[in-house]
Design an enzyme around this catalytic site. Structure first.
Site, PDB file in Angstrom:
ATOM      1  N   HIS A 134       0.809  -1.220   0.000  1.00 22.70           N
ATOM      2  CA  HIS A 134       0.000   0.000   0.000  1.00 22.70           C
ATOM      3  C   HIS A 134       0.847   1.277   0.000  1.00 22.70           C
ATOM      4  O   HIS A 134       0.334   2.361  -0.257  1.00 22.70           O
ATOM      5  CB  HIS A 134      -1.000   0.002   1.172  1.00 22.70           C
ATOM      6  CG  HIS A 134      -0.422   0.285   2.512  1.00 22.70           C
ATOM      7  ND1 HIS A 134      -0.154  -0.700   3.437  1.00 22.70           N
ATOM      8  CD2 HIS A 134      -0.052   1.441   3.109  1.00 22.70           C
ATOM      9  CE1 HIS A 134       0.332  -0.155   4.540  1.00 22.70           C
ATOM     10  NE2 HIS A 134       0.408   1.145   4.357  1.00 22.70           N
ATOM     11  N   ASP A 164       0.152  -7.581   1.497  1.00 25.31           N
ATOM     12  CA  ASP A 164       0.646  -6.208   1.638  1.00 25.31           C
ATOM     13  C   ASP A 164       2.175  -6.153   1.666  1.00 25.31           C
ATOM     14  O   ASP A 164       2.766  -5.353   2.392  1.00 25.31           O
ATOM     15  CB  ASP A 164       0.067  -5.540   2.898  1.00 25.31           C
ATOM     16  CG  ASP A 164       0.140  -4.009   2.817  1.00 25.31           C
ATOM     17  OD1 ASP A 164       0.256  -3.481   1.700  1.00 25.31           O
ATOM     18  OD2 ASP A 164       0.084  -3.357   3.878  1.00 25.31           O
ATOM     19  N   SER A 238       4.735   2.660   7.695  1.00 23.99           N
ATOM     20  CA  SER A 238       4.442   1.544   6.806  1.00 23.99           C
ATOM     21  C   SER A 238       5.694   1.089   6.085  1.00 23.99           C
ATOM     22  O   SER A 238       6.388   1.888   5.457  1.00 23.99           O
ATOM     23  CB  SER A 238       3.406   1.956   5.759  1.00 23.99           C
ATOM     24  OG  SER A 238       2.121   1.909   6.285  1.00 23.99           O
TER      25      SER A 238
END
Length: 484
Positions: A134, A164, A238
């Site tokens: 993402h 992911d 992230s």
């Protein structure tokens, strides 16, 4: 009341330990799971900052002061900042008016969206960087900034939306990598350290403990086997590193619980993709550019109180087998409709969603042990997980579907409760298009019956139905499409 005098050494040691493994205070918690997505980039991001180290003596009173600094000196050079740019077309209702374009020729037709995330160098020789899917999803340009300030364009290697995980490659010399640990050895209570680029302010280090392992059941996050930690993980983290005290990578930070978005701050509920899962995905993406998933080849349903009583289960949990696909791993293992799977490789199976999540995380060719209840009796079944195709052309299933391609639903939709198969594409002017099928439709049932996934959808065409009707979800509406 008795006063206790603390020696300077005890005070100093207490302060250092509090700084290294500080706690947090949490108030109300609501169900708001947020991926720690890349944050909007500052106009001119500064070079990555080195973690601050307190200027303390190494020894006080003959006792060494505990510090994470030596380990972080090895780890932080391998954690990078990831910068992405995406061109987004601006929808202007007057853009097609020739008079408007002549009067305002310089009205922008697109804008550039920028964001920031983190990544981890896991192979210095080849320049391989792990990050989250993402973080780079939809990006037109991706660049990486090293801890020493160097910035370079990154080459996309591959990504897997369902876990992911994404892999990039950077052309740089003098890189430093983080070795991958065996995340299966992690225990609740182990100390961990998160390193990343939260809010784009520069490289930041936080610490905490492993709060849980094997965490799943979080809506909208794909296949799940998360490490849960109370180390502060905020937007921009992230793709960053979660390491143990030996400086080994145990996980890739990916999401956090946050009651009011990023403005609420960290409340100590962060999630990371285990290193063992990331290693498997990395290997497949580097070697083939895609990830192969395994399947047992069966359809299941939830166990209701009535079913639990009728099947003499004793407990209301598990995945009740409703169909075993011909030629599947389940058929070869001897599973039958009416069996209830209550555990897989020792993991409790509470529902069909648990079983589906378990299947998706198993490498193709691996052997799994299933605990089954059949007619009130317990038995153990061993099955070899088999490959499952990622998509199917419609004309291979039925001529009436010619021109359409069907694929598995994204796992994030399945975790939100969706079932069926995705119409991945429809060729213009094809038979499927003339029948009204559109790209993005979700087929949830056919006149041949219901199904859970692509394998079940395909099995419904073993004997093509005389009249083919698709039950389709399009946006927020559901209807039927007769296929001529």
């Amino acid at each position: 009341m008795t006063n206790t005098t603390l020696t300077p050494l005890r005070i100093l040691a207490a302060l250092v330990l509090a700084a290294a493994f500080g706690g947090f205070a949490a108030t109300a918690l609501r169900d708001a799971l947020l991926p720690v997505h890349a944050t909007p980039a500052a106009p001119a991001p500064s070079a990555a900052l080195a973690p601050a180290a307190a200027q303390l003596p190494a020894v006080v009173g003959g006792q060494p002061i505990p510090s994470l600094a030596p380990m972080l000196a090895r780890v932080t050079p391998a954690v990078v900042s990831v910068h992405t740019k995406q061109r987004v077309r601006i929808h202007n209702p007057f853009a097609n008016d020739p008079m408007f374009r002549r009067m305002f020729p310089n009205v922008p037709q697109e804008r550039i969206e920028q964001s920031l995330g983190s990544g981890v160098i896991v192979d210095a020789a080849r320049g391989l960087v792990l990050t989250n899917h993402h973080v780079i999803e939809g990006a037109d340009e991706v660049s990486v900034t090293l801890s020493d300030g160097r910035t370079m364009e990154a080459e996309f290697v591959g990504s897997d939306p369902d876990t992911d995980v994404a892999v990039m490659k950077i052309p740089a010399d003098g890189l430093q990598e983080i070795p991958l640990a065996d995340s299966g050895a992690l225990r609740v209570g182990d100390f961990v350290v998160a390193v990343g680029n939260p809010f784009g302010i520069g490289q930041t280090v936080t610490s905490g403990i492993v709060s849980a392992v094997g965490r799943s059941g979080l809506r909208g996050l794909g296949y799940q086997n998360f490490i849960q930690t109370d180390a502060s993980i905020n937007p921009g983290n992230s793709g960053g590193a979660l390491v143990n005290l030996d400086g080994q990578l145990v996980g890739i930070n990916t999401a956090s619980f946050n009651p009011r978005g990023s403005m609420a701050g960290n409340i100590g509920l962060g999630f990371a993709i285990p290193a063992n899962l990331a290693r498997n995905v990395l290997s497949q993406l580097v070697s083939t550019g895609e990830v192969r998933r395994g399947t047992l080849g069966l359809d299941t349903q939830a166990v209701t109180p009535r079913l639990a009583s009728g099947l003499e289960l004793g407990v209301q949990r598990g995945a009740l087998v409703t169909r075993v696909l011909a030629g599947s791993a389940a058929a070869a293992a001897g599973l039958k409709p009416g069996d209830v799977i209550v555990a897989a490789n020792g993991e409790r199976i509470e529902s069909p969603a648990d079983l589906h999540n378990f299947e998706g995380l198993q490498p193709v060719g691996s052997r799994v042990t299933l605990d089954v209840r059949r007619n009130g009796q317990a038995l153990e079944v061993t099955a070899e997980v088999r490959d499952q195709p990622r998509s199917h052309a419609g004309d291979q299933l039925d001529p009436r579907l010619t021109g359409a391609t069907f694929a598995e639903l994204p796992e994030r939709l399945r975790q939100s409760g969706a079932r069926g198969v995705l119409v991945e594409s429809v060729a213009r002017g094809s038979r499927a298009a003339r029948n009204g099928l559109r790209e993005g439709d979700v087929v949830v049932a056919t006149s041949a019956g219901g199904f859970d996934d692509l394998a079940g959808f395909r099995a419904g065409f073993t004997q093509p139905p005389a009249q083919l009707i698709l039950n389709v979800v399009r946006g927020n509406r559901q209807g039927v499409l007769p296929m001529q």
